[in-house]
Design a protein around this motif. Structure first.
Motif, PDB file in Angstrom:
ATOM      1  N   ALA A  54       0.834  -1.209   0.000  1.00  0.00           N
ATOM      2  CA  ALA A  54       0.000   0.000   0.000  1.00  0.00           C
ATOM      3  C   ALA A  54       0.869   1.259   0.000  1.00  0.00           C
ATOM      4  CB  ALA A  54      -0.919  -0.002   1.211  1.00  0.00           C
ATOM      5  N   SER A  55       0.481   2.248  -0.789  1.00  0.00           N
ATOM      6  CA  SER A  55       1.107   3.574  -0.875  1.00  0.00           C
ATOM      7  C   SER A  55       2.516   3.556  -1.465  1.00  0.00           C
ATOM      8  CB  SER A  55       1.132   4.259   0.504  1.00  0.00           C
ATOM      9  OG  SER A  55      -0.181   4.412   1.012  1.00  0.00           O
ATOM     10  N   LYS A  56       2.983   2.410  -1.924  1.00  0.00           N
ATOM     11  CA  LYS A  56       4.310   2.324  -2.533  1.00  0.00           C
ATOM     12  C   LYS A  56       4.233   2.679  -4.033  1.00  0.00           C
ATOM     13  CE  LYS A  56       6.668   0.387   0.971  1.00  0.00           C
ATOM     14  NZ  LYS A  56       7.904   0.935   1.567  1.00  0.00           N
ATOM     15  N   TRP A  57       5.322   3.232  -4.547  1.00  0.00           N
ATOM     16  CA  TRP A  57       5.440   3.495  -5.978  1.00  0.00           C
ATOM     17  C   TRP A  57       5.957   2.235  -6.665  1.00  0.00           C
ATOM     18  CZ3 TRP A  57       4.250   7.879  -8.833  1.00  0.00           C
ATOM     19  CH2 TRP A  57       3.827   8.987  -8.101  1.00  0.00           C
ATOM     20  N   VAL A  58       5.279   1.845  -7.745  1.00  0.00           N
ATOM     21  CA  VAL A  58       5.603   0.606  -8.446  1.00  0.00           C
ATOM     22  C   VAL A  58       5.439   0.819  -9.952  1.00  0.00           C
ATOM     23  CG1 VAL A  58       4.885  -0.865  -6.511  1.00  0.00           C
ATOM     24  CG2 VAL A  58       3.212  -0.211  -8.268  1.00  0.00           C
ATOM     25  N   PHE A  59       5.783  -0.203 -10.718  1.00  0.00           N
ATOM     26  CA  PHE A  59       5.503  -0.235 -12.150  1.00  0.00           C
ATOM     27  C   PHE A  59       4.157  -0.922 -12.373  1.00  0.00           C
ATOM     28  CE2 PHE A  59      10.170  -0.827 -11.691  1.00  0.00           C
ATOM     29  CZ  PHE A  59      10.562   0.418 -12.162  1.00  0.00           C
ATOM     30  N   PRO A  60       3.465  -0.621 -13.469  1.00  0.00           N
ATOM     31  CA  PRO A  60       2.206  -1.329 -13.753  1.00  0.00           C
ATOM     32  C   PRO A  60       2.450  -2.833 -13.884  1.00  0.00           C
ATOM     33  CG  PRO A  60       2.480   0.569 -15.208  1.00  0.00           C
ATOM     34  CD  PRO A  60       3.782   0.384 -14.491  1.00  0.00           C
ATOM     35  N   GLY A  61       1.509  -3.610 -13.382  1.00  0.00           N
ATOM     36  CA  GLY A  61       1.660  -5.060 -13.503  1.00  0.00           C
ATOM     37  C   GLY A  61       0.652  -5.802 -12.653  1.00  0.00           C
ATOM     38  N   GLY A  62       0.626  -7.108 -12.807  1.00  0.00           N
ATOM     39  CA  GLY A  62      -0.294  -7.931 -12.035  1.00  0.00           C
ATOM     40  C   GLY A  62      -0.181  -9.384 -12.447  1.00  0.00           C
ATOM     41  N   ARG A  63      -1.052 -10.217 -11.897  1.00  0.00           N
ATOM     42  CA  ARG A  63      -0.920 -11.657 -12.119  1.00  0.00           C
ATOM     43  C   ARG A  63      -1.504 -12.062 -13.469  1.00  0.00           C
ATOM     44  NH1 ARG A  63      -5.050 -14.322  -7.689  1.00  0.00           N
ATOM     45  NH2 ARG A  63      -7.013 -13.772  -8.720  1.00  0.00           N
TER      46      ARG A  63
END
Length: 235
Positions: A54-63
């Motif tokens: 939560a609230s972290k900066w990430v790259f787009p993605g998922g399972r």
């Protein structure tokens, strides 16, 4: 090649151990880059209510989804990317992971990585992408990193990180978030390291910077063996 450092303590703090045994789920992430003199990456901040990161900066993605195994595309994986992925898995699953990265990026940002194509009516997660009049082009993807979430976390993923240039997007200025990321922005690489990042994202950012200079780098694989983080490399 000197191994890139990985902040193992931060990785454990990002998602504390809660117990229980879970098999990692296949997942895929797409790192979009733009600019040469001052490279930028597209990142999003996860909404505060998320159970995971939560609230972290990430790259787009998922399972990965079942429909990723049968989705159409226009442009196959490059021979180098196919070789590296197929050293880990069957070709069908490798292609599905690459498609998952494209689909998840579209779902979270509205950005289309693909070539123009007649609109098509399909069911499931690919419906809106195909209705937008495009087919994914997997030939523009490079394979950057593999990482498995440590055991005992609320979510576990066997994640493959792909990278593609902004030129591969059909309309790079049309960012339309779905709400999963509450802020989406192009961020200079040197500034991205100052954000609130998961340890693996920080590691991958460093790998992206290196790969923009030296594309044919060995592929790092971050995972845990007997309670310790290990980084293996694949040529």
């Amino acid at each position: 090649m000197n191994p890139r450092p990985f902040d193992a303590a931060q990785d454990l703090a990002d998602a504390p151990r809660v117990g229980g045994a879970q098999r990692p789920k296949d997942a895929a992430t797409l790192i979009l880059t733009r600019g040469e003199k001052r490279p930028e990456v597209l990142m999003g901040r996860r909404a505060p209510g998320h159970v995971f990161m939560a609230s972290k900066w990430v790259f787009p993605g998922g399972r990965i989804e079942r429909s990723d195994f049968t989705a159409a595309s226009n442009g196959a994986l490059s021979p180098d990317v196919a070789r590296r992925l197929e050293a880990e898995m069957p070709a069908r699953r490798a292609r599905a992971l690459a498609l998952a990265a494209v689909r998840e990026t579209f779902e979270e940002t509205g950005l289309i990585l693909g070539r123009a194509a007649p609109t098509a009516s399909v069911a499931g997660p690919w419906r809106e992408y195909r209705q937008a009049g495009a087919l994914p082009d997997l030939s523009v993807l490079s394979y950057v990193t593999r990482a498995i979430t440590p055991p005992g976390r609320t979510r576990r993923f066997d994640a493959r990180f792909f990278m593609a240039p902004v030129e591969a997007l059909r309309d790079p200025d049309r960012i339309e978030g779905s709400g999963e990321l509450d802020e989406i922005a192009w961020i200079p690489l040197e500034e991205a390291q100052g954000l609130d990042l998961p340890a693996i994202t920080r590691f991958v950012l460093g790998e992206v910077a290196e790969r923009l200079e030296t594309p044919q780098r060995p592929l790092p694989f971050v995972h845990m063996v007997r309670g310790r983080h290990v980084i293996d490399h694949q040529d």
